[in-house]
Motif scaffolding. Structure first.
Motif, short mmCIF file in Angstrom:
data_model
loop_
_atom_site.label_atom_id
_atom_site.label_comp_id
_atom_site.label_asym_id
_atom_site.label_seq_id
_atom_site.Cartn_x
_atom_site.Cartn_y
_atom_site.Cartn_z
N ASN A 107 5.58 78.90 56.15
CA ASN A 107 4.54 79.19 56.87
C ASN A 107 3.26 79.10 56.22
N ALA A 108 3.18 78.69 54.77
CA ALA A 108 2.18 78.49 54.05
C ALA A 108 1.10 77.46 54.45
N ARG A 109 -0.06 77.55 54.56
CA ARG A 109 -1.05 76.60 54.77
C ARG A 109 -1.12 75.45 53.78
N TRP A 110 -1.92 74.20 54.28
CA TRP A 110 -2.13 73.42 53.40
C TRP A 110 -3.54 73.29 52.86
N ASN A 111 -3.68 73.06 51.54
CA ASN A 111 -5.22 73.09 50.94
C ASN A 111 -5.41 71.36 50.57
N LEU A 112 -6.75 71.23 50.31
CA LEU A 112 -6.93 69.77 49.93
C LEU A 112 -6.80 69.74 48.40
N LEU A 113 -6.34 68.72 47.97
CA LEU A 113 -6.00 68.48 46.52
C LEU A 113 -7.40 67.96 45.87
#
Length: 552
Positions: A107-113
């Motif tokens: 359920n972890a969110r996505w971050n910008l690379l």
């Protein structure tokens, strides 16, 4: 771990070669891994696991952009906008690259690379991504390929909480492809260093053979450790699926390097995946009963392993046991077991190839589809296993258009144009040998500067049905490194078995024509009306094979 007698393994296993690997990597036999190697291995993982509470990320007075887990579904295979390596998932959305650790909570969110998800200061929108090992590439809307390293992306995750944080997210993106030390600065002034994909390419994939794979084994069972430098390649499948090209940062001819595909170049692949110098391609079709069928091929091949790099020592001599001298020719295409489909089972063309450990035997193949009950998921197996296993992924929706259309005719596997020919009725000069009845040049291709000769042979028929089959191999020359085609380096190989034969006719022929040499450097002159194969002056007795009439 694989069994050493696995039937799909293309190369012999030589236990003595393990000593070479241990010596070069400074690992004691049956002992603990040295701290130096352990350090490099840990760096390759790039992820620190912890069970501590989540620590809020500090930013430079700007909000952190994130996407919820349900906004981007974790990919199980690779597509043009979805990728994965051994550390992270990547996805291109809204023109930017988002990522999250594979080890993070589901359920972890996505971050910008790399802070903002772009590859340049202009913030040019991106349209696709591919990743493997420490490498990542992204293609922007202007069809420019941006290349970077992810070894400076370090994250902290929790096994039990969905939060994770970025400790460091640095990717040094570059557009200049050619980077040979001491040469690129000059050559790039005269040649455009920007790398762009082929028009309407079916698929493109980056590959990195480095610390995570450590070595590869050649076809003579010799292991070649390469833990620190590695090999970077970008493979691309052309618009009709019949041609595979690759680019290497040490090559300025970009996608001018070609690997002839399976079935003498006639195989029509729907898509391509790559990892650690291993390529995977797939084709789906229907048989005469309307049932879905499939073919999957793999091959380990890069600029170094196929013997084309003139800066690396290579040999055609099986008796050569010197360390770091590569035996060629390289591995051929391996036809993998077909995925057996019944009832509701069917496949998409979406595939993935993942590196799992040292040596080219540690690769996992994946093909997305549905099982016999119609459940979504993917078929997977180790590259040398003979049985596919299905993994259910109910959370991943597969659009109906991804599956093989019912309108596909029941004609079996479509093939591309024939690119190899047999040239018969050859002439041998200046010799006049009465016992020589026929000369044939088998499976010769005239198609440009590529990796030719893997199956090309000069077949000589003598009296009493005696046949000599002599492989004719080609390598690239130094000029190809800076984008000049130049001449291929050809060698005619006389197998040792013929020199060990008791047949007097064979012995006399080899002595008279080749001076009992096992490997004869030759020149191959291709003209519209004929093909000439002549020996290089000073290397063996003078000979010239001439083929004027083409017969298929």
């Amino acid at each position: 771990m694989l069994r050493e007698d696995d039937s799909l393994r293309p190369y012999p296993v030589d236990a003595k070669q393990d000593k070479v690997v241990r010596k070069i990597l400074r690992i004691k036999a049956y002992g603990p891994i040295s701290r130096t190697i352990l350090l490099f291995s840990n760096i390759s993982q790039r992820i620190t696991f912890c069970l501590n509470d989540y620590v809020k990320e500090k930013t430079r007075n700007r909000p952190i952009e994130r996407k919820d887990a349900n906004e981007i579904i974790i990919p199980c295979v690779c597509k043009s906008t979805d990728a994965m390596d051994s550390k992270y998932f990547y996805a291109v959305r809204e023109g930017r690259i988002w990522f999250k650790p594979i080890a993070a909570h589901e359920n972890a969110r996505w971050n910008l690379l790399a802070n903002n998800g772009y590859t340049n200061k202009k913030k040019t929108p991106l349209i696709s991504v591919s990743a493997d090992g420490d490498n990542i590439i992204a293609i922007d809307q202007n069809q420019t390929i941006h290349y970077g390293k992810t070894n400076k992306v370090i994250c902290q995750v929790s096994f039990i909480r969905p939060q994770w944080r970025i400790l460091r997210s640095t990717v040094n993106w570059r557009e200049n492809w050619f980077g040979m030390e001491g040469v690129s600065l000059i050559v790039n002034l005269f040649k455009n260093p920007i790398l762009r994909p082929l028009p309407n390419a079916r698929s493109i994939a980056v590959s990195h053979k480095g610390p995570d794979t450590m070595y590869y084994t050649d076809m003579n069972g010799k292991k070649h450790p390469d833990p620190y430098v590695g090999v970077t390649s970008i493979y691309i499948l052309n618009d009709d699926g019949t041609r595979i090209f690759f680019a290497d940062p040490w090559l300025h001819n970009k996608f001018g390097n070609e690997l002839t595909g399976p079935e003498d170049g006639r195989f029509k692949a729907e898509t391509l995946a790559a990892s650690a110098s291993t390529i995977m391609i797939i084709q789906r079709a229907r048989n005469e009963f309307g049932q879905e069928i499939n073919k999957v091929y793999t091959r380990f091949a890069d600029f170094d392993s196929i013997g084309s790099n003139p800066a690396l020592k290579a040999t055609y001599n099986r008796k050569n046991r010197l360390a770091m001298v590569r035996y060629i020719p390289s591995e051929d295409w391996i036809q993998q077991p077909s995925i057996i489909l019944s009832r509701k089972a069917r496949l998409t063309k979406n595939i993935a190839l993942l590196q799992l450990g040292w040596g080219q035997n540690n690769r996992q193949l994946r093909v997305q589809g549905q099982d016999t009950d119609g459940r979504n998921g993917y078929y997977h197996k180790n590259i040398y296993d003979t049985i596919w296993t299905f993994e259910v992924t109910d959370n991943i929706l597969i659009e109906e258009e991804e599956f093989l259309s019912d309108s596909i005719p029941h004609t079996g596997f479509e093939q591309g144009p024939k690119i190899t020919e047999d040239y018969k009725n050859g002439i041998l000069r200046p010799h006049n040998i009465k016992n020589l009845l026929d000369i044939t040049l088998e499976k010769f291709s005239r198609r440009g500067l590529n990796e030719r000769g893997l199956h090309t042979k000069l077949v000589l028929t003598l009296e009493n049905d005696v046949r000599l089959s002599l492989p004719l191999y080609a390598r690239r020359g130094w000029k190809s490194l800076i984008g000049i085609s130049g001449e291929n380096i050809w060698k005619l190989i006389i197998p040792d078995e013929y020199y060990n034969d008791e047949n007097v006719l064979i012995r006399e022929f080899l002595q008279r024509i080749f001076g009992n040499k096992r490997r004869c450097p030759v020149n191959v002159h291709e003209r519209a009306e004929e093909i000439r194969i002549t020996n290089v002056f000073g290397n063996c007795n003078r000979f010239e094979f001439i083929f004027r009439n083409k017969q298929i």
